[in-house]
Design an enzyme around this catalytic site. Structure first.
Site, PDB file in Angstrom:
ATOM      1  N   LYS A  10       0.832  -1.129   0.199  1.00  0.00           N
ATOM      2  CA  LYS A  10      -0.001   0.069  -0.222  1.00  0.00           C
ATOM      3  C   LYS A  10       0.937   1.314   0.073  1.00  0.00           C
ATOM      4  O   LYS A  10       2.233   1.216   0.157  1.00  0.00           O
ATOM      5  CB  LYS A  10      -0.963  -0.045   1.243  1.00  0.00           C
ATOM      6  CG  LYS A  10      -1.741  -1.386   1.181  1.00  0.00           C
ATOM      7  CD  LYS A  10      -2.984  -1.025   2.066  1.00  0.00           C
ATOM      8  CE  LYS A  10      -3.088  -2.200   3.251  1.00  0.00           C
ATOM      9  NZ  LYS A  10      -4.304  -2.161   4.200  1.00  0.00           N
ATOM     10  N   PHE A  58     -14.613   2.678   9.340  1.00  0.00           N
ATOM     11  CA  PHE A  58     -13.483   3.177   8.649  1.00  0.00           C
ATOM     12  C   PHE A  58     -13.250   3.183   7.130  1.00  0.00           C
ATOM     13  O   PHE A  58     -12.412   3.130   6.532  1.00  0.00           O
ATOM     14  CB  PHE A  58     -12.160   2.455   9.524  1.00  0.00           C
ATOM     15  CG  PHE A  58     -12.568   0.729   9.428  1.00  0.00           C
ATOM     16  CD1 PHE A  58     -12.069   0.163   8.276  1.00  0.00           C
ATOM     17  CD2 PHE A  58     -12.953   0.181  10.517  1.00  0.00           C
ATOM     18  CE1 PHE A  58     -12.067  -1.112   8.150  1.00  0.00           C
ATOM     19  CE2 PHE A  58     -13.061  -1.482  10.385  1.00  0.00           C
ATOM     20  CZ  PHE A  58     -12.650  -1.927   9.257  1.00  0.00           C
ATOM     21  N   ARG A  91      -0.898 -14.350   4.483  1.00  0.00           N
ATOM     22  CA  ARG A  91      -1.367 -13.870   5.640  1.00  0.00           C
ATOM     23  C   ARG A  91      -0.605 -14.166   6.863  1.00  0.00           C
ATOM     24  O   ARG A  91      -0.345 -13.412   7.569  1.00  0.00           O
ATOM     25  CB  ARG A  91      -2.636 -14.287   5.813  1.00  0.00           C
ATOM     26  CG  ARG A  91      -3.608 -13.638   4.692  1.00  0.00           C
ATOM     27  CD  ARG A  91      -5.153 -14.090   4.890  1.00  0.00           C
ATOM     28  NE  ARG A  91      -5.749 -13.334   6.133  1.00  0.00           N
ATOM     29  CZ  ARG A  91      -6.383 -12.089   5.999  1.00  0.00           C
ATOM     30  NH1 ARG A  91      -6.278 -11.515   4.772  1.00  0.00           N
ATOM     31  NH2 ARG A  91      -6.705 -11.446   6.828  1.00  0.00           N
ATOM     32  N   THR A  97      -4.207  -8.086  11.165  1.00  0.00           N
ATOM     33  CA  THR A  97      -4.908  -6.459  10.546  1.00  0.00           C
ATOM     34  C   THR A  97      -4.153  -5.729  11.457  1.00  0.00           C
ATOM     35  O   THR A  97      -3.826  -4.585  10.941  1.00  0.00           O
ATOM     36  CB  THR A  97      -6.146  -6.881  10.634  1.00  0.00           C
ATOM     37  OG1 THR A  97      -6.689  -7.979  10.025  1.00  0.00           O
ATOM     38  CG2 THR A  97      -6.829  -5.401   9.842  1.00  0.00           C
ATOM     39  N   ARG A 108       3.320  -6.452   9.030  1.00  0.00           N
ATOM     40  CA  ARG A 108       2.659  -5.447   9.678  1.00  0.00           C
ATOM     41  C   ARG A 108       3.139  -5.274  11.104  1.00  0.00           C
ATOM     42  O   ARG A 108       3.168  -3.896  11.538  1.00  0.00           O
ATOM     43  CB  ARG A 108       1.196  -5.767   9.852  1.00  0.00           C
ATOM     44  CG  ARG A 108       0.540  -5.911   8.398  1.00  0.00           C
ATOM     45  CD  ARG A 108      -0.839  -6.661   8.292  1.00  0.00           C
ATOM     46  NE  ARG A 108      -1.404  -6.309   7.076  1.00  0.00           N
ATOM     47  CZ  ARG A 108      -2.716  -7.037   7.104  1.00  0.00           C
ATOM     48  NH1 ARG A 108      -3.208  -7.900   7.694  1.00  0.00           N
ATOM     49  NH2 ARG A 108      -3.343  -6.699   5.837  1.00  0.00           N
ATOM     50  N   ASN A 122      -1.019  -0.613   7.492  1.00  0.00           N
ATOM     51  CA  ASN A 122      -0.409  -1.974   7.801  1.00  0.00           C
ATOM     52  C   ASN A 122       0.227  -2.370   6.562  1.00  0.00           C
ATOM     53  O   ASN A 122       0.576  -3.432   6.694  1.00  0.00           O
ATOM     54  CB  ASN A 122      -1.562  -2.953   8.386  1.00  0.00           C
ATOM     55  CG  ASN A 122      -2.642  -3.118   7.615  1.00  0.00           C
ATOM     56  OD1 ASN A 122      -2.687  -2.446   6.491  1.00  0.00           O
ATOM     57  ND2 ASN A 122      -3.726  -3.865   8.091  1.00  0.00           N
ATOM     58  N   HIS A 125      -1.822  -5.335   1.764  1.00  0.00           N
ATOM     59  CA  HIS A 125      -3.139  -6.322   1.822  1.00  0.00           C
ATOM     60  C   HIS A 125      -2.871  -7.528   1.369  1.00  0.00           C
ATOM     61  O   HIS A 125      -1.907  -7.765   0.492  1.00  0.00           O
ATOM     62  CB  HIS A 125      -4.057  -5.369   0.741  1.00  0.00           C
ATOM     63  CG  HIS A 125      -5.241  -6.170   0.255  1.00  0.00           C
ATOM     64  ND1 HIS A 125      -6.248  -6.457   1.062  1.00  0.00           N
ATOM     65  CD2 HIS A 125      -5.375  -7.159  -0.742  1.00  0.00           C
ATOM     66  CE1 HIS A 125      -7.043  -7.471   0.497  1.00  0.00           C
ATOM     67  NE2 HIS A 125      -6.745  -7.800  -0.667  1.00  0.00           N
TER      68      HIS A 125
HETATM   69  P1  ADP Z   1      -7.055  -7.242   6.203  1.00  0.00           P
HETATM   70  O1  ADP Z   1      -6.368  -6.167   5.190  1.00  0.00           O
HETATM   71  O2  ADP Z   1      -6.247  -7.863   7.524  1.00  0.00           O
HETATM   72  O3  ADP Z   1      -7.741  -8.430   5.631  1.00  0.00           O
HETATM   73  P2  ADP Z   1      -9.698  -6.178   6.583  1.00  0.00           P
HETATM   74  O4  ADP Z   1      -9.942  -6.608   5.145  1.00  0.00           O
HETATM   75  O5  ADP Z   1     -10.715  -6.356   7.559  1.00  0.00           O
HETATM   76  O6  ADP Z   1      -8.607  -6.522   6.896  1.00  0.00           O
HETATM   77  O7  ADP Z   1      -9.420  -4.336   6.600  1.00  0.00           O
HETATM   78  C1  ADP Z   1      -8.945  -3.747   5.266  1.00  0.00           C
HETATM   79  C2  ADP Z   1      -7.909  -2.680   5.885  1.00  0.00           C
HETATM   80  O8  ADP Z   1      -8.857  -1.743   6.738  1.00  0.00           O
HETATM   81  C3  ADP Z   1      -6.986  -3.216   6.859  1.00  0.00           C
HETATM   82  O9  ADP Z   1      -6.162  -3.757   6.341  1.00  0.00           O
HETATM   83  C4  ADP Z   1      -6.772  -2.081   7.504  1.00  0.00           C
HETATM   84  O10 ADP Z   1      -5.828  -1.143   6.746  1.00  0.00           O
HETATM   85  C5  ADP Z   1      -7.944  -1.340   7.710  1.00  0.00           C
HETATM   86  N1  ADP Z   1      -8.737  -1.683   8.971  1.00  0.00           N
HETATM   87  C6  ADP Z   1      -9.144  -2.958   9.285  1.00  0.00           C
HETATM   88  N2  ADP Z   1      -9.915  -2.803  10.483  1.00  0.00           N
HETATM   89  C7  ADP Z   1      -9.519  -1.710  11.139  1.00  0.00           C
HETATM   90  C8  ADP Z   1      -9.908  -1.105  12.161  1.00  0.00           C
HETATM   91  N3  ADP Z   1     -10.680  -1.615  13.171  1.00  0.00           N
HETATM   92  N4  ADP Z   1      -9.589   0.141  12.468  1.00  0.00           N
HETATM   93  C9  ADP Z   1      -8.782   0.964  11.736  1.00  0.00           C
HETATM   94  N5  ADP Z   1      -8.619   0.453  10.224  1.00  0.00           N
HETATM   95  C10 ADP Z   1      -9.107  -0.977  10.136  1.00  0.00           C
END
Ligand code: ADP
Length: 167
Positions: A10, A58, A91, A97, A108, A122, A125
């Site tokens: 990202k 968010f 992952r 996350t 991350r 983080n 993706h």
């Molecule tokens: P992942 O990227 O681990 O698959 P998600 O698809 O649920 O997680 O979330 C997409 C992105 O949104 C995350 O990578 C992170 O940047 C952001 N995110 C997820 N959950 C939160 C949260 N509770 N607060 C703030 N940002 C979040």
């Protein structure tokens, strides 16, 4: 079973010079890198990518984040890794996350942060399921960009040349 996983470095990863470090972490897996491109995500593409999170509080922040609105380089790198349990392997390397909860040896955990506005920046993706990988890979790549056949395609003629598109 062999499967693909979409990984995105990202805009925070790009802006902080983390590309080399991130790629070395993924290189520790047994996976094959089968597609890679750099891109600038429009807000429309970022919304489509995160469509399944539309109802989250968010959502707007993550759309701005992926579109590069928070970082110097409004750029990202999309990659397809392919191999056995690719999603699980990617992952694991990425970590969970929330960067504060991610292990110190994960991407991350090592490089991520939570902003003062509460956004999880983080760095990467990673697709979460084979279904999501399919949707995401078709969003970011054309069939001809990927070195292994993944999903059904069809041929069209463009300017007298045969091109493959997703069926
Ligand atoms: P992942 O990227 O681990 O698959 P998600 O698809 O649920 O997680 O979330 C997409 C992105 O949104 C995350 O990578 C992170 O940047 C952001 N995110 C997820 N959950 C939160 C949260 N509770 N607060 C703030 N940002 C979040």
């Amino acid at each position: 079973m062999n499967e693909p996983a979409l990984v995105i470095i990202k805009p925070d990863g790009m802006s902080k010079g983390l590309v080399g470090g991130v790629l070395s972490k993924f290189a520790e897996t047994s996976l094959r890198l089968v597609a890679m491109r750099t891109a600038q995500a429009s807000r429309a593409l970022a919304k489509e990518h995160y469509a399944h999170l539309r109802d989250k509080p968010f959502f707007n922040q993550i759309v701005s984040y992926l579109a590069g609105e928070y970082h110097q380089l409004k750029q990202l790198i999309a990659i397809v890794y392919y191999g056995r349990n690719a999603i699980r392997q990617c992952r694991q390397v990425a970590g969970v996350t929330n960067p504060e909860a991610a292990g110190p040896h994960t991407i991350r955990g090592a490089y991520g942060r939570i902003t003062t506005d509460g956004l999880f920046e983080n760095v990467v993706h990673v697709s979460s399921t084979p279904q999501e990988a399919c949707r995401e890979i078709k969003l970011w790549f054309s069939p001809e960009d990927i070195m292994v056949p993944l999903y059904p395609t069809r041929n069209i003629m463009v300017g007298g040349h045969k091109r493959k598109i997703w069926a």
